[in-house]
Scaffold this active site. Structure first.
Site, PDB file in Angstrom:
ATOM      1  N   GLU A  43      80.639   2.939  68.151  1.00 34.93           N
ATOM      2  CA  GLU A  43      81.396   2.997  66.851  1.00 34.93           C
ATOM      3  C   GLU A  43      82.763   2.545  67.325  1.00 34.93           C
ATOM      4  OE1 GLU A  43      80.924   6.648  64.752  1.00 34.93           O
ATOM      5  OE2 GLU A  43      83.250   6.768  64.486  1.00 34.93           O
ATOM      6  N   GLU A  70      78.324  11.806  68.760  1.00 29.79           N
ATOM      7  CA  GLU A  70      79.504  12.517  69.213  1.00 29.79           C
ATOM      8  C   GLU A  70      79.057  13.919  69.583  1.00 29.79           C
ATOM      9  OE1 GLU A  70      82.800  11.759  66.397  1.00 29.79           O
ATOM     10  OE2 GLU A  70      82.874   9.701  67.187  1.00 29.79           O
TER      11      GLU A  70
END
Length: 804
Positions: free
Chosen positions: A537, A434
C-alpha cells in the site's frame, strides 16, 4: 530466496459470471440466477421465517440489494461507514421448484450477505454466517415442497453500523443462485486446476475433482476432464474411473498434456475452458465448466516478480468494492468500465482491499489481465478503531469482525481460497491488512524509540495486547491457506514493520508487504536478505514509485487508492475518501494522468491549473483542468507528461519550453486558449489545450452503450454534461439536473463524485459536480427506453436506448 509457483485460474462452482446460467440439456446440473421477486422489510419482523408470515406490505426488490445506500446520510451515523445507516432487515422469496429440479439435490448459494445472515426454508433453519464477505451454500432438499410453494427467508443484522473502517453496505448485496445436481456430483468449489510444468512448447495440467455420491448405493464414477481452447476445440482430455461408496466422497486426479500452450499474462490474458463431467454406467450425472489459464509466477528476494519467467513490475491499485451511488450492490458493467479505465493508465495489478470481492470481479480480472492480491481480513482476534466522528476524531467504535474470528476465521479464509483458487489473475493470498498497526491494537517496547507517530504510534502502551501474539496467529492462517492452495505465496500488508520485525510475524509469510514504508526497503533488504519485499500500500508521490522502479528486488506498488470510496471519511460533511485516481463516478482525476505518465510509454500530455502560490515554497494548490480564472489572476500551470519536453502557448504565443514530467509555468491569466505541445527527439508527438468556456447553456448525454441485454438486466452508464454554447464542458457547473425515464428500465442511481454531497442517491435529480454526472440505467425488460435530462435555464437533451 526464491518462491516459484505455477498457477491457473479460478474455479468457483457458482460464480458463472453474472448471467443466469443454464448448462447443456444432457447435463444433470442446473443453475439459475435467483435474484428476482424478493420482498424486503427494514426493521425486525419476528416470525418472518415462518412460511405463513404476512409479507404483503413488504417492498419488492431485485437482488443484489444494499439498503444502507438508500440513506439518508446523517451525522448520527459513523464517518467510518459513510454516515449511512445500518439496521436489521428481512428478505423473503416465495418460489415453486422448477420441474427440472425435482428429484435432485437442491442448494442455494449466496455470494455475499452483509452481515450476520440467518437463513430458513419453509421455517427450517439452515444456518448462520457472521461474515458479510464470505460466500456460502445451504442444501434445501430435505425441506423442499416439490409441488407447492416454498418460502426462503433471510434475516440480516447490521445494527452495529460502525463495525468497519470503510463502507460495507447492508443486505443481500451480491448474487444468489439456485442449484440442482444429481446425487453423484462435483462438490462446491470441488474442482481444482494447476499447471506444475509450463514451457512455451508444452504444459502439464493437473485436475483434482472432489465429488460426492449421495445415493444409497456404491457407484463407479467416470470422471472426464477436457480442456477447450478459445475456439472451443478440445486440446487435452483425460479420464478416470473412481469407485465411490454410498453416502461418501471421493477425489479424482487427472493429468492433461497441453501442447503449445497459450499462456495467460497481463498483456495477453489467454483463457481456456476446463470441463469436468461425471457419468455412472454411461449416464451423465454432472458437468462443471470453468475458465482457467496457464502461466507461471515466481518471486525472488533479489530480482522481484516474474510472470512466465519475464520480470514484471506490479503497477497496482487498492480497491474497495463500493461504487458510490450503488453502494456495494454493483452490476458487473460498472466494474468493467472502471477496470478498463485503470488499465489504460498502465495499471496491471489489483489488491482486493480488504476482503473477498464479488464473484464476477475475479472473472473480469482474469479476462482483462490484472494480477490480483486477494485479501481475507482487516483484523484478527483483536479489534481496530472504527472512527465515528471523523478520522482520528473522538471516541472510536471497537465493533468488528474480530468478534467472530476465533470461531469463523479459519473457515472464512479457507472458503476464500477454495472459491477463487482457479483464477490465473490471483498471484498471492493475503491473510491480513495492517494487523500490526502500532497500538491499533498491538504494541511493543520498540515503539518508545521513535518520535514519528505515523511509524511508532503513541509509544509503547502496556495496556494493549503484545505484538508477540501475531506470529502464532499468522502461522496458523498460513497453514490454513496452504492446505487449500499450495501453488501461491501467502502474504500480508504490514503497517508497523518497525514493530513486527521484533516478532515472528514476517517470518511466517512468503512475501512481506510494506504499507507506506518505502524508506525501510534498503535497510530491511540488507538485514533480511531472504525476505521478499514489496509495496502492498503506497502513496501517490513520485518517490514511492521510484523505490519500485529503481530497485529490482522491489516488485510492486499498490496505490491507495485506485478509486474514491465511501467511508473512512473525515469530519462531516465528508462522507467518502477522496484518495483515488478516479472519483466515485469513475471519472479520471489529474492524479490519474500523472500516474499514466509514469506507467505508460505512449506520448501523454495533460494540462492542469491552479491559483499561483502567494509565496515560494507554499503548499501546492489543488490542480484542475480549467482555463477560467478572474481577470488579473496569476495562474500556476502544470503539465503532466512523459515526453522529453513541453512547450506552452497562450493564445498562440509561446511561453517557453521545459523538460521533466511535471513542467510548470506561472502565467498571467488571459481568456482564450492555453495549448501545449509535447516533444520527443525534437518532434511534436502530442498536443492538448484548455479553453475559456462560456456560461452553461445546454445538457449533453454520452451513453457508454445504446443496446442493453433485456434478459440479464443490462446496464447503461450515461455521462451527463453541462456545456456552453460551443459544446465545451463547464467544469465549475453545479446545476441541478432532473432525470425522466420511460420504457422498460429503472434508474439505479446518479453519481456526481462529490465526496461531500448528501443528496439522496435514489432521487431522480442531482447537482452536477465539475459539470458532470453519471447515470446508471438498468433494463427491466425488452423495448425502447428514453432517458431525458432537464435543468432550469439549460437546453434539455434525451438519449434513446433499446433493451433486447
Amino acid at each position: 530466496m526464491t518462491i516459484s509457483l505455477l498457477l491457473p485460474k479460478q474455479l468457483a462452482l457458482l460464480s458463472l459470471c453474472w448471467l443466469a446460467t443454464y448448462l447443456p440439456a444432457h447435463a444433470q446440473r442446473q443453475q439459475l440466477l435467483f435474484n428476482n421477486d424478493w420482498k424486503f422489510h427494514l426493521g425486525d419482523a419476528p416470525g418472518s421465517e415462518r412460511p405463513t408470515a404476512d409479507d404483503h406490505a413488504w417492498r419488492a426488490v431485485t437482488l443484489p440489494h444494499d439498503w444502507s445506500i438508500e440513506g439518508p446520510f446523517s451525522e448520527q451515523w459513523a464517518s467510518a461507514t459513510a454516515y449511512l445507516p445500518g439496521g436489521l432487515g428481512w428478505y423473503r422469496k416465495s418460489f415453486t421448484l422448477p420441474a427440472g429440479y425435482r428429484g435432485k439435490k437442491v442448494f442455494v448459494y449466496f455470494d455475499g450477505v452483509y452481515k450476520n445472515s440467518e437463513v430458513w426454508l419453509n421455517g427450517h433453519f439452515l444456518g448462520k454466517r457472521p461474515s458479510g464477505f464470505a460466500s456460502f451454500q445451504y442444501e434445501l432438499t430435505p425441506y423442499l415442497a416439490t409441488a407447492g410453494p416454498n418460502v426462503l427467508a433471510v434475516k440480516v443484522d447490521h445494527r452495529e453500523v460502525a463495525d468497519s473502517r470503510w463502507y460495507t453496505g447492508s443486505g443481500i448485496y451480491r448474487n444468489v443462485y439456485l442449484l440442482a445436481t444429481a446425487p453423484v456430483h462435483v462438490q462446491q468449489w470441488g474442482m481444482c486446476f494447476t499447471t506444475p510444468q509450463v514451457s512455451k512448447s508444452t504444459a502439464t495440467g493437473k485436475v483434482s475433482v472432489a465429488l460426492t455420491n449421495a445415493s444409497a448405493t456404491a457407484a463407479a464414477v467416470t470422471v472426464t476432464s477436457t480442456l477447450l481452447d478459445a475456439r472451443g476445440q478440445a486440446v487435452a482430455t483425460a479420464k478416470q474411473v473412481l469407485n465411490v461408496k454410498a453416502k461418501a466422497d471421493g477425489t479424482a486426479s487427472l493429468t492433461l498434456p497441453i501442447k503449445s500452450p497459450a499462456l495467460w499474462s497481463a498483456d495477453q490474458p489467454n483463457l481456456y475452458r476446463l470441463r469436468v463431467s461425471l457419468a455412472v454406467q454411461g449416464k451423465p450425472t454432472d458437468e462443471v465448466t470453468e475458465e482457467v489459464g496457464v502461466r507461471t509466477i515466481r518471486f525472488d528476494a533479489n530480482q522481484g516478480f516474474f510472470l512466465n519467467e519475464q520480470p514484471t513490475k506490479l503497477r497496482g491499485v487498492c480497491l474497495h468494492d463500493d461504487a458510490g451511488a450503488l453502494g456495494v450492490a454493483v452490476p458487473p458493467e460498472v466494474w468493467e468500465r472502471r477496470l478498463k479505465t485503470l488499465k489504460a493508465a498502465g495499471c496491471n495489478a489489483i489488491r482486493m482491499s480488504h476482503n473477498p470481492h464479488a464473484d464476477y470481479f475475479y472473472r473480469l480480472c482474469d479476462r482483462l489481465g490484472f494480477l490480483v492480491m486477494d485479501e481475507a481480513f482487516d483484523e484478527w482476534e483483536r479489534g481496530k478503531n472504527k472512527w465515528v466522528a471523523g478520522w482520528n476524531v473522538g471516541t472510536p467504535s471497537q465493533h468488528g469482525p474480530h468478534e467472530y474470528f476465533k470461531e469463523w476465521g479459519d473457515r472464512d479464509l479457507r472458503d476464500m481460497v477454495l472459491r477463487n483458487r482457479n483464477c490465473p489473475s490471483i498471484i498471492m493470498w493475503s491473510i491480513g491488512n495492517e494487523i500490526d498497526y502500532p497500538n491499533d491494537p498491538y504494541t511493543h517496547e520498540v515503539l518508545n524509540t521513535g518520535r514519528n507517530p505515523q511509524i511508532y504510534g503513541k509509544g509503547y502502551l502496556p495496556s494493549h495486547p503484545p505484538a508477540s501474539e501475531m506470529g502464532p496467529l499468522a502461522r496458523r492462517l498460513v497453514a490454513v491457506a496452504k492446505q487449500a492452495d499450495s501453488t501461491r505465496p501467502i502474504t500480508a500488508a504490514l503497517a508497523g514493520v518497525v514493530m513486527s520485525n521484533f516478532t515472528d510475524y514476517p517470518a511466517a509469510l512468503d512475501l512481506v508487504g510494506y504499507n507506506y514504508q518505502e524508506f525501510r526497503y534498503p535497510e530491511d533488504h540488507k538485514q533480511y536478505p531472504q525476505r521478499i519485499i514489496y509495496g502492498s500500500e503506497n502513496g501517490m508521490a513520485p518517490s514511492a514509485w521510484a523505490a519500485v522502479d529503481s530497485n529490482a528486488y522491489v516488485s510492486a506498488q499498490y496505490l491507495w487508492t485506485g478509486i474514491d470510496y465511501l467511508g473512512e471519511a473525515g469530519k462531516w460533511p465528508q462522507r467518502a475518501n477522496g484518495a483515488g485516481l478516479l472519483d466515485m463516478a469513475g471519472f479520471p482525476k489529474p492524479e490519474y494522468y500523472f500516474r499514466q505518465s509514469l506507467w505508460t510509454s505512449a506520448p501523454l500530455l495533460y494540462l492542469t491549473t491552479a491559483e499561483a502560490p502567494s509565496k515560494p515554497g507554499a503548499r501546492q494548490p489543488h490542480l484542475a483542468p480549467t482555463w477560467n480564472w478572474p481577470a488579473a489572476s496569476q495562474v500556476h500551470v502544470v503539465a503532466l507528461t512523459n515526453n522529453e519536453a513541453t512547450e506552452l502557448f497562450l493564445n498562440g504565443q509561446s511561453l517557453g519550453k521545459k523538460t521533466g514530467r511535471l513542467p510548470a509555468w506561472d502565467v498571467p491569466y488571459a481568456a482564450g486558449e492555453l495549448r501545449a505541445n509535447g516533444y520527443r527527439n525534437g518532434q511534436v508527438v502530442s498536443e492538448t489545450q484548455l479553453r475559456t468556456v462560456g456560461a452553461p447553456t445546454a445538457l449533453q448525454l454520452k451513453p457508454d452503450r445504446t443496446t442493453l441485454a433485456a434478459k440479464t438486466q443490462g446496464l447503461a452508464q450515461i455521462e451527463a454534461q453541462v456545456v456552453d454554447q460551443a459544446g465545451n464542458l463547464v467544469t465549475d457547473a453545479t446545476n441541478e439536473i432532473s432525470v425522466t425515464l420511460t420504457g422498460p428500465a429503472r434508474l439505479l442511481g446518479i453519481e456526481s463524485g462529490d465526496i461531500a454531497s448528501h443528496e439522496p442517491y435514489a432521487a431522480p435529480r442531482h447537482k452536477a459536480y465539475q459539470g458532470r454526472l453519471l447515470l446508471y440505467v438498468q433494463a427491466t425488460g425488452p423495448g425502447a427506453i428514453r432517458v431525458a435530462l432537464a435543468a432550469p435555464g439549460l437546453t434539455s437533451q434525451a438519449a434513446e436506448l433499446r433493451a433486447e
